[in-house]
Design a protein around this motif. Structure first.
Motif, PDB file in Angstrom:
ATOM      1  N   LYS A  27       1.028  -1.206   0.055  1.00  0.00           N
ATOM      2  CA  LYS A  27      -0.175  -0.078   0.099  1.00  0.00           C
ATOM      3  C   LYS A  27       0.793   1.381   0.012  1.00  0.00           C
ATOM      4  CE  LYS A  27      -3.791   2.257   2.448  1.00  0.00           C
ATOM      5  NZ  LYS A  27      -4.562   2.255   3.555  1.00  0.00           N
ATOM      6  N   ILE A  28       0.616   1.915  -0.956  1.00  0.00           N
ATOM      7  CA  ILE A  28       1.377   3.180  -1.194  1.00  0.00           C
ATOM      8  C   ILE A  28       0.594   4.485  -0.928  1.00  0.00           C
ATOM      9  CG2 ILE A  28       3.017   4.767  -2.534  1.00  0.00           C
ATOM     10  CD1 ILE A  28       4.530   2.019  -2.585  1.00  0.00           C
ATOM     11  N   GLU A  29       0.954   5.676  -0.131  1.00  0.00           N
ATOM     12  CA  GLU A  29       0.000   6.731  -0.063  1.00  0.00           C
ATOM     13  C   GLU A  29       0.987   7.935  -0.179  1.00  0.00           C
ATOM     14  OE1 GLU A  29      -1.862   6.668   3.889  1.00  0.00           O
ATOM     15  OE2 GLU A  29      -3.019   4.864   3.121  1.00  0.00           O
ATOM     16  N   HIS A  30       0.343   9.080  -0.388  1.00  0.00           N
ATOM     17  CA  HIS A  30       0.997  10.124  -0.651  1.00  0.00           C
ATOM     18  C   HIS A  30       0.995  11.231   0.541  1.00  0.00           C
ATOM     19  CE1 HIS A  30      -2.649  12.700  -1.379  1.00  0.00           C
ATOM     20  NE2 HIS A  30      -2.859  11.654  -2.204  1.00  0.00           N
ATOM     21  N   TYR A  31       1.839  11.705   1.155  1.00  0.00           N
ATOM     22  CA  TYR A  31       2.084  12.474   2.225  1.00  0.00           C
ATOM     23  C   TYR A  31       1.193  13.724   2.278  1.00  0.00           C
ATOM     24  CZ  TYR A  31       5.995   9.525   3.663  1.00  0.00           C
ATOM     25  OH  TYR A  31       6.880   8.642   4.034  1.00  0.00           O
ATOM     26  N   SER A  32       0.645  14.215   1.487  1.00  0.00           N
ATOM     27  CA  SER A  32      -0.261  15.716   1.259  1.00  0.00           C
ATOM     28  C   SER A  32      -1.248  15.612   0.525  1.00  0.00           C
ATOM     29  CB  SER A  32       0.946  16.777   0.896  1.00  0.00           C
ATOM     30  OG  SER A  32       1.003  16.760  -0.571  1.00  0.00           O
ATOM     31  N   GLU A  33      -2.049  16.702   0.493  1.00  0.00           N
ATOM     32  CA  GLU A  33      -3.123  16.966  -0.337  1.00  0.00           C
ATOM     33  C   GLU A  33      -2.843  16.843  -1.733  1.00  0.00           C
ATOM     34  OE1 GLU A  33      -6.408  16.312   0.660  1.00  0.00           O
ATOM     35  OE2 GLU A  33      -5.459  15.757   2.609  1.00  0.00           O
ATOM     36  N   GLU A  34      -1.586  17.474  -2.085  1.00  0.00           N
ATOM     37  CA  GLU A  34      -1.198  17.716  -3.611  1.00  0.00           C
ATOM     38  C   GLU A  34      -0.888  16.147  -4.138  1.00  0.00           C
ATOM     39  OE1 GLU A  34       1.940  20.658  -3.922  1.00  0.00           O
ATOM     40  OE2 GLU A  34       1.009  21.715  -1.901  1.00  0.00           O
ATOM     41  N   ARG A  35      -0.853  16.178  -5.623  1.00  0.00           N
ATOM     42  CA  ARG A  35      -0.387  15.109  -6.308  1.00  0.00           C
ATOM     43  C   ARG A  35       1.076  15.125  -6.135  1.00  0.00           C
ATOM     44  NH1 ARG A  35      -2.539  12.971 -11.618  1.00  0.00           N
ATOM     45  NH2 ARG A  35      -4.562  13.942 -10.963  1.00  0.00           N
ATOM     46  N   ALA A  36       1.430  13.682  -5.808  1.00  0.00           N
ATOM     47  CA  ALA A  36       2.855  13.303  -5.619  1.00  0.00           C
ATOM     48  C   ALA A  36       3.667  13.535  -7.069  1.00  0.00           C
ATOM     49  CB  ALA A  36       3.094  12.096  -5.425  1.00  0.00           C
ATOM     50  N   HIS A  37       4.734  13.980  -7.148  1.00  0.00           N
ATOM     51  CA  HIS A  37       5.647  14.139  -8.235  1.00  0.00           C
ATOM     52  C   HIS A  37       7.117  13.524  -7.971  1.00  0.00           C
ATOM     53  CE1 HIS A  37       2.946  16.745 -10.163  1.00  0.00           C
ATOM     54  NE2 HIS A  37       2.871  17.611  -9.100  1.00  0.00           N
ATOM     55  N   THR A  38       7.492  13.224  -6.944  1.00  0.00           N
ATOM     56  CA  THR A  38       8.510  12.497  -6.624  1.00  0.00           C
ATOM     57  C   THR A  38       8.365  11.328  -5.641  1.00  0.00           C
ATOM     58  OG1 THR A  38       9.189  13.503  -4.761  1.00  0.00           O
ATOM     59  CG2 THR A  38       9.967  14.505  -6.840  1.00  0.00           C
ATOM     60  N   SER A  39       9.239  10.320  -5.648  1.00  0.00           N
ATOM     61  CA  SER A  39       9.069   9.273  -4.637  1.00  0.00           C
ATOM     62  C   SER A  39       9.210   9.597  -3.084  1.00  0.00           C
ATOM     63  CB  SER A  39      10.184   8.138  -4.955  1.00  0.00           C
ATOM     64  OG  SER A  39      11.474   8.606  -4.667  1.00  0.00           O
ATOM     65  N   HIS A  40       9.688  10.892  -2.858  1.00  0.00           N
ATOM     66  CA  HIS A  40       9.853  11.409  -1.742  1.00  0.00           C
ATOM     67  C   HIS A  40       8.695  11.920  -0.974  1.00  0.00           C
ATOM     68  CE1 HIS A  40      14.124  10.946  -1.139  1.00  0.00           C
ATOM     69  NE2 HIS A  40      14.349  11.427  -2.384  1.00  0.00           N
ATOM     70  N   GLN A  41       7.687  12.230  -2.043  1.00  0.00           N
ATOM     71  CA  GLN A  41       6.323  12.180  -1.568  1.00  0.00           C
ATOM     72  C   GLN A  41       5.271  11.417  -1.204  1.00  0.00           C
ATOM     73  OE1 GLN A  41       6.139  15.016  -5.180  1.00  0.00           O
ATOM     74  NE2 GLN A  41       6.113  16.669  -3.827  1.00  0.00           N
ATOM     75  N   THR A  42       5.840  10.160  -1.392  1.00  0.00           N
ATOM     76  CA  THR A  42       4.874   8.894  -1.031  1.00  0.00           C
ATOM     77  C   THR A  42       5.470   8.289   0.179  1.00  0.00           C
ATOM     78  OG1 THR A  42       6.163   7.582  -2.582  1.00  0.00           O
ATOM     79  CG2 THR A  42       4.618   8.855  -3.614  1.00  0.00           C
ATOM     80  N   GLY A  43       4.584   7.316   0.542  1.00  0.00           N
ATOM     81  CA  GLY A  43       5.243   6.486   1.652  1.00  0.00           C
ATOM     82  C   GLY A  43       4.622   5.049   1.517  1.00  0.00           C
ATOM     83  N   CYS A  44       5.460   4.194   1.705  1.00  0.00           N
ATOM     84  CA  CYS A  44       5.157   2.544   1.855  1.00  0.00           C
ATOM     85  C   CYS A  44       4.214   2.315   3.062  1.00  0.00           C
ATOM     86  CB  CYS A  44       6.004   1.682   1.364  1.00  0.00           C
ATOM     87  SG  CYS A  44       5.478   0.011   1.333  1.00  0.00           S
ATOM     88  N   ARG A  45       3.041   2.318   3.173  1.00  0.00           N
ATOM     89  CA  ARG A  45       2.351   2.073   4.339  1.00  0.00           C
ATOM     90  C   ARG A  45       2.289   0.317   4.593  1.00  0.00           C
ATOM     91  NH1 ARG A  45       2.260   6.552   6.588  1.00  0.00           N
ATOM     92  NH2 ARG A  45       1.133   8.330   5.177  1.00  0.00           N
ATOM     93  N   THR A  46       3.035  -0.436   3.926  1.00  0.00           N
ATOM     94  CA  THR A  46       3.112  -1.749   4.183  1.00  0.00           C
ATOM     95  C   THR A  46       4.381  -2.366   5.160  1.00  0.00           C
ATOM     96  OG1 THR A  46       2.493  -2.220   2.028  1.00  0.00           O
ATOM     97  CG2 THR A  46       3.296  -4.018   3.062  1.00  0.00           C
ATOM     98  N   PHE A  47       5.320  -1.010   5.471  1.00  0.00           N
ATOM     99  CA  PHE A  47       6.424  -1.273   6.216  1.00  0.00           C
ATOM    100  C   PHE A  47       6.060  -1.736   7.636  1.00  0.00           C
ATOM    101  CE2 PHE A  47       9.151   0.396   9.378  1.00  0.00           C
ATOM    102  CZ  PHE A  47      10.478  -0.189   8.961  1.00  0.00           C
TER     103      PHE A  47
END
Length: 53
Positions: A27-47
């Protein structure tokens, strides 16, 4: 869908030899309300932290 999911996070309980991810799903989610443009703006919630670290 990818047959072989790689992961370099060896502190995760799903990490297996050869940098393979053994999770049943990812499961991958983004950290903000804005659209993600880089991998740093997403997070793997499966960790999940591996035991003993």
């Amino acid at each position: 869908m990818a047959q072989d999911v790689k992961c370099a996070v060896d502190s995760c309980t799903f990490w297996k030899h050869g940098n393979r991810c053994s999770a049943d799903m990812i499961k991958i989610e983004h950290y903000s309300e804005e659209r993600a443009h880089t991998s740093h703006q997403t997070g793997c919630r499966t960790f999940k932290p591996a035991e003993g670290l």
